[in-house]
Design a protein around this motif. Sequence first.
Motif, PDB file in Angstrom:
ATOM      1  N   LEU A 117      56.859 -40.881  27.797  1.00 42.78           N
ATOM      2  CA  LEU A 117      56.321 -39.570  28.167  1.00 42.78           C
ATOM      3  C   LEU A 117      56.981 -39.028  29.425  1.00 42.78           C
ATOM      4  O   LEU A 117      57.295 -37.830  29.501  1.00 42.78           O
ATOM      5  N   GLU A 118      57.222 -39.892  30.397  1.00 41.56           N
ATOM      6  CA  GLU A 118      57.874 -39.436  31.629  1.00 41.56           C
ATOM      7  C   GLU A 118      59.262 -38.886  31.345  1.00 41.56           C
ATOM      8  O   GLU A 118      59.683 -37.876  31.924  1.00 41.56           O
ATOM      9  N   GLY A 119      59.993 -39.546  30.428  1.00 40.31           N
ATOM     10  CA  GLY A 119      61.312 -39.045  30.056  1.00 40.31           C
ATOM     11  C   GLY A 119      61.227 -37.694  29.366  1.00 40.31           C
ATOM     12  O   GLY A 119      62.057 -36.804  29.617  1.00 40.31           O
ATOM     13  N   LEU A 120      60.227 -37.508  28.525  1.00 44.43           N
ATOM     14  CA  LEU A 120      60.041 -36.228  27.838  1.00 44.43           C
ATOM     15  C   LEU A 120      59.686 -35.125  28.829  1.00 44.43           C
ATOM     16  O   LEU A 120      60.167 -33.992  28.704  1.00 44.43           O
ATOM     17  N   ILE A 121      58.842 -35.462  29.822  1.00 43.28           N
ATOM     18  CA  ILE A 121      58.443 -34.468  30.821  1.00 43.28           C
ATOM     19  C   ILE A 121      59.658 -33.979  31.601  1.00 43.28           C
ATOM     20  O   ILE A 121      59.831 -32.771  31.828  1.00 43.28           O
ATOM     21  N   VAL A 122      60.516 -34.903  31.990  1.00 45.60           N
ATOM     22  CA  VAL A 122      61.729 -34.534  32.737  1.00 45.60           C
ATOM     23  C   VAL A 122      62.628 -33.645  31.883  1.00 45.60           C
ATOM     24  O   VAL A 122      63.112 -32.596  32.336  1.00 45.60           O
ATOM     25  N   ALA A 123      62.856 -34.051  30.638  1.00 47.77           N
ATOM     26  CA  ALA A 123      63.746 -33.295  29.753  1.00 47.77           C
ATOM     27  C   ALA A 123      63.215 -31.882  29.497  1.00 47.77           C
ATOM     28  O   ALA A 123      63.981 -30.902  29.523  1.00 47.77           O
ATOM     29  N   SER A 130      56.957 -27.155  29.075  1.00 41.41           N
ATOM     30  CA  SER A 130      56.021 -28.253  29.279  1.00 41.41           C
ATOM     31  C   SER A 130      55.899 -29.041  27.983  1.00 41.41           C
ATOM     32  O   SER A 130      55.924 -28.460  26.887  1.00 41.41           O
ATOM     33  N   VAL A 131      55.748 -30.364  28.085  1.00 38.12           N
ATOM     34  CA  VAL A 131      55.610 -31.180  26.886  1.00 38.12           C
ATOM     35  C   VAL A 131      54.363 -30.786  26.097  1.00 38.12           C
ATOM     36  O   VAL A 131      54.323 -30.923  24.867  1.00 38.12           O
ATOM     37  N   GLU A 132      53.353 -30.255  26.797  1.00 35.77           N
ATOM     38  CA  GLU A 132      52.112 -29.914  26.126  1.00 35.77           C
ATOM     39  C   GLU A 132      52.176 -28.585  25.387  1.00 35.77           C
ATOM     40  O   GLU A 132      51.199 -28.166  24.753  1.00 35.77           O
ATOM     41  N   ASP A 133      53.332 -27.920  25.457  1.00 34.18           N
ATOM     42  CA  ASP A 133      53.530 -26.738  24.633  1.00 34.18           C
ATOM     43  C   ASP A 133      53.722 -27.123  23.172  1.00 34.18           C
ATOM     44  O   ASP A 133      53.536 -26.296  22.280  1.00 34.18           O
ATOM     45  N   ASP A 134      54.114 -28.369  22.951  1.00 37.48           N
ATOM     46  CA  ASP A 134      54.375 -28.863  21.594  1.00 37.48           C
ATOM     47  C   ASP A 134      53.115 -29.550  21.065  1.00 37.48           C
ATOM     48  O   ASP A 134      52.666 -30.539  21.634  1.00 37.48           O
ATOM     49  N   PRO A 135      52.530 -29.057  19.965  1.00 43.81           N
ATOM     50  CA  PRO A 135      51.285 -29.659  19.464  1.00 43.81           C
ATOM     51  C   PRO A 135      51.434 -31.117  19.047  1.00 43.81           C
ATOM     52  O   PRO A 135      50.470 -31.881  19.154  1.00 43.81           O
TER      53      PRO A 135
END
Length: 264
Positions: A117-123, A130-135
């Motif tokens: 998750l941390e890697g996804l947040i950075v990317a 934001s990662v939470e834009d993706d359902p």
Amino acid sequence: MSLDSALTALRKADKSNAHNALSKAKVALLQSNALVPSSAVSPQTLATARSVLEAGALLSIRLQDADSFVRYYSQLQPFYDYPALQKSQSREKSQITGLYLLLQLSQGDYAGFHTLLEGLIVAESEEGRSVEDDPYIRYPIELERCLMEGSYDQVWRRTTGKEVPGEEFALFSGILINTIRREIASCATRSYTSLPIPSAKNLLFLDSEGAVTEFAQEQGWSLRDGWVYFPAQDPKKGEEADLEGEREMMSNVVGYARELESIV
């Protein structure tokens, strides 16, 4: 078999011919020299190979074969990172990544979950998103928050309600609920001496009182006169604060169980 034919077969496969389709797809990938991305293979062929692997991953989920899904997920990572494929981003990437996060939760791999998750947040932040834009990604994130808060009733609602973002995600519900059930059982034995069987049924998200009896026997609990009796605990010194937190969490869950009882 060509990669295009293998992709079509995977997308049409059901349980009766799934393993045959997966085997033929692997052969097609080998024959096309497309098991891993390289400059010797055209970007178009690599994009098709990526789709084949993604279809294999999703089919593995429908077969409830977690080990196979993990292998496909690992094989896909070089394709997702390959520069020549960045212009043709995969439509399935976020779904498969979300499923992998959910699998980690189901297996209790919180360290792996947070590392990914941390890697996804950075990317995503580098792209101004934001990662939470993706359902597909938001769903396991919300479940993990509920798990960390001990809000197991919220996990139950999310895994059985309209918030589930797809069929494949729903297939993990049983695995995740089993994980929750074991955690609740562990907390219950440290927080209570006994519970009525109907309350235990709802508390543990079980379908019937017979299922409570079976689960209790597996746990070594006693049943008598309509009650479940937990083994006596001898908490070690210094655990009082943890036990108090567990009791508060269990109080919330038992309250939810009583609400279910009143509805039923």
